[in-house]
Design a protein around this motif. Structure first.
Motif, PDB file in Angstrom:
ATOM      1  N   VAL A  11       0.868  -1.280   0.074  1.00 55.38           N
ATOM      2  CA  VAL A  11      -0.140  -0.136   0.160  1.00 55.38           C
ATOM      3  C   VAL A  11       0.956   1.006   0.010  1.00 55.38           C
ATOM      4  O   VAL A  11       0.823   2.153  -0.816  1.00 55.38           O
ATOM      5  CB  VAL A  11      -1.034  -0.145   1.148  1.00 55.38           C
ATOM      6  N   CYS A  15       1.134   3.885  -3.100  1.00 55.59           N
ATOM      7  CA  CYS A  15       0.617   5.354  -2.710  1.00 55.59           C
ATOM      8  C   CYS A  15       1.896   6.356  -3.296  1.00 55.59           C
ATOM      9  O   CYS A  15       1.766   7.303  -3.841  1.00 55.59           O
ATOM     10  CB  CYS A  15       0.568   5.700  -1.331  1.00 55.59           C
ATOM     11  N   GLU A  20      -3.465   6.389  -8.187  1.00 60.00           N
ATOM     12  CA  GLU A  20      -4.484   6.154  -7.197  1.00 60.00           C
ATOM     13  C   GLU A  20      -5.206   4.696  -7.402  1.00 60.00           C
ATOM     14  O   GLU A  20      -5.378   4.289  -6.343  1.00 60.00           O
ATOM     15  CB  GLU A  20      -5.195   7.167  -7.293  1.00 60.00           C
ATOM     16  N   ALA A  21      -5.532   4.273  -8.666  1.00 60.02           N
ATOM     17  CA  ALA A  21      -5.998   2.993  -8.745  1.00 60.02           C
ATOM     18  C   ALA A  21      -5.336   1.937  -8.024  1.00 60.02           C
ATOM     19  O   ALA A  21      -5.797   1.183  -7.539  1.00 60.02           O
ATOM     20  CB  ALA A  21      -6.387   2.784 -10.259  1.00 60.02           C
ATOM     21  N   ALA A  23      -3.099   2.199  -5.679  1.00 57.88           N
ATOM     22  CA  ALA A  23      -3.170   2.480  -4.168  1.00 57.88           C
ATOM     23  C   ALA A  23      -4.578   1.484  -3.629  1.00 57.88           C
ATOM     24  O   ALA A  23      -4.395   0.937  -2.709  1.00 57.88           O
ATOM     25  CB  ALA A  23      -2.885   3.637  -3.905  1.00 57.88           C
ATOM     26  N   LEU A  24      -5.579   1.915  -4.346  1.00 56.64           N
ATOM     27  CA  LEU A  24      -6.740   1.576  -4.030  1.00 56.64           C
ATOM     28  C   LEU A  24      -6.799   0.042  -4.221  1.00 56.64           C
ATOM     29  O   LEU A  24      -7.630  -0.674  -3.275  1.00 56.64           O
ATOM     30  CB  LEU A  24      -7.825   2.146  -4.797  1.00 56.64           C
ATOM     31  N   ALA A  25      -6.178  -0.545  -5.131  1.00 54.96           N
ATOM     32  CA  ALA A  25      -6.421  -2.118  -5.366  1.00 54.96           C
ATOM     33  C   ALA A  25      -5.359  -2.681  -4.255  1.00 54.96           C
ATOM     34  O   ALA A  25      -5.643  -3.713  -3.785  1.00 54.96           O
ATOM     35  CB  ALA A  25      -5.645  -2.409  -6.755  1.00 54.96           C
ATOM     36  N   ALA A  27      -4.875  -1.418  -1.168  1.00 55.34           N
ATOM     37  CA  ALA A  27      -5.537  -1.617   0.047  1.00 55.34           C
ATOM     38  C   ALA A  27      -6.738  -2.807   0.057  1.00 55.34           C
ATOM     39  O   ALA A  27      -6.885  -3.208   0.931  1.00 55.34           O
ATOM     40  CB  ALA A  27      -6.090  -0.055   0.089  1.00 55.34           C
ATOM     41  N   ALA A  28      -7.368  -2.820  -0.766  1.00 55.33           N
ATOM     42  CA  ALA A  28      -8.357  -3.684  -1.116  1.00 55.33           C
ATOM     43  C   ALA A  28      -7.793  -5.124  -1.077  1.00 55.33           C
ATOM     44  O   ALA A  28      -8.543  -5.818  -0.705  1.00 55.33           O
ATOM     45  CB  ALA A  28      -9.326  -3.520  -2.369  1.00 55.33           C
ATOM     46  N   ASN A  38      -4.461   0.053   6.375  1.00 53.47           N
ATOM     47  CA  ASN A  38      -4.638   1.054   5.351  1.00 53.47           C
ATOM     48  C   ASN A  38      -4.188   2.534   6.009  1.00 53.47           C
ATOM     49  O   ASN A  38      -3.326   3.354   5.288  1.00 53.47           O
ATOM     50  CB  ASN A  38      -5.822   1.052   4.579  1.00 53.47           C
ATOM     51  N   SER A  42      -0.808   4.910   4.624  1.00 53.13           N
ATOM     52  CA  SER A  42      -1.077   6.103   3.953  1.00 53.13           C
ATOM     53  C   SER A  42      -0.301   7.287   4.758  1.00 53.13           C
ATOM     54  O   SER A  42       0.121   8.094   4.136  1.00 53.13           O
ATOM     55  CB  SER A  42      -2.678   6.583   4.050  1.00 53.13           C
TER      56      SER A  42
END
Length: 146
Positions: A11, A15, A20-21, A23-25, A27-28, A38, A42
């Protein structure tokens, strides 16, 4: 003090990549029982970004100091439920010791920020300033490199 807590390297790296995509992936993709990572991830990414960017031409080259503050427990709507009950306060005292004056107010954190942003600050850049009542000193002791 989230920057000192365990984090998810994937993560943090995502970041820092600026994607951003990704980072979101990342995290998910954390297991459900590790979703709490998370938040500190960050914070760790932001601290590393400040260190990386501060000495560049975009910031220092233009005479702009770039720093960040790392407060400990600040009395806000987010923390009020924890500090207003015995169990929450005991948890905070064990995990986030603040020997200098206890919990912070927003004003306690604002004053150092005001100085960092002031014209008097001509040399402090690339720093993560712990405005934490001593939490960092208690948790890391004299180990400044981890």
């Amino acid at each position: 003090m989230a920057v000192l807590q365990p984090n998810a390297a994937a993560v943090v790296d995502a970041c820092l990549s600026g994607d951003e995509a990704a980072a979101l992936a990342a995290a998910a993709a954390l297991p459900e029982d590790q979703g709490y990572l998370n938040y500190p991830s960050s914070k760790r990414a932001l601290a590393r970004w400040v260190r990386r960017e501060a000495p560049t031409d975009a910031w220092a080259g233009r005479g702009i100091p770039l720093n960040a503050v790392a407060p400990s427990v600040v009395l806000t709507a987010m923390t009020k439920d924890l500090v207003n009950n015995d169990e929450g306060r005991a948890l905070l005292e064990r995990s986030v010791p603040m020997p200098l004056g206890g919990y912070a107010t927003a004003e306690d954190v604002a004053w150092p920020i005001l100085w960092l942003l002031s014209p008097e600050n001509k040399k402090v850049t690339g720093q993560l300033l712990f405005v934490d009542g001593g939490t960092d000193a208690v948790l890391r002791g004299d180990n400044l490199w981890e």
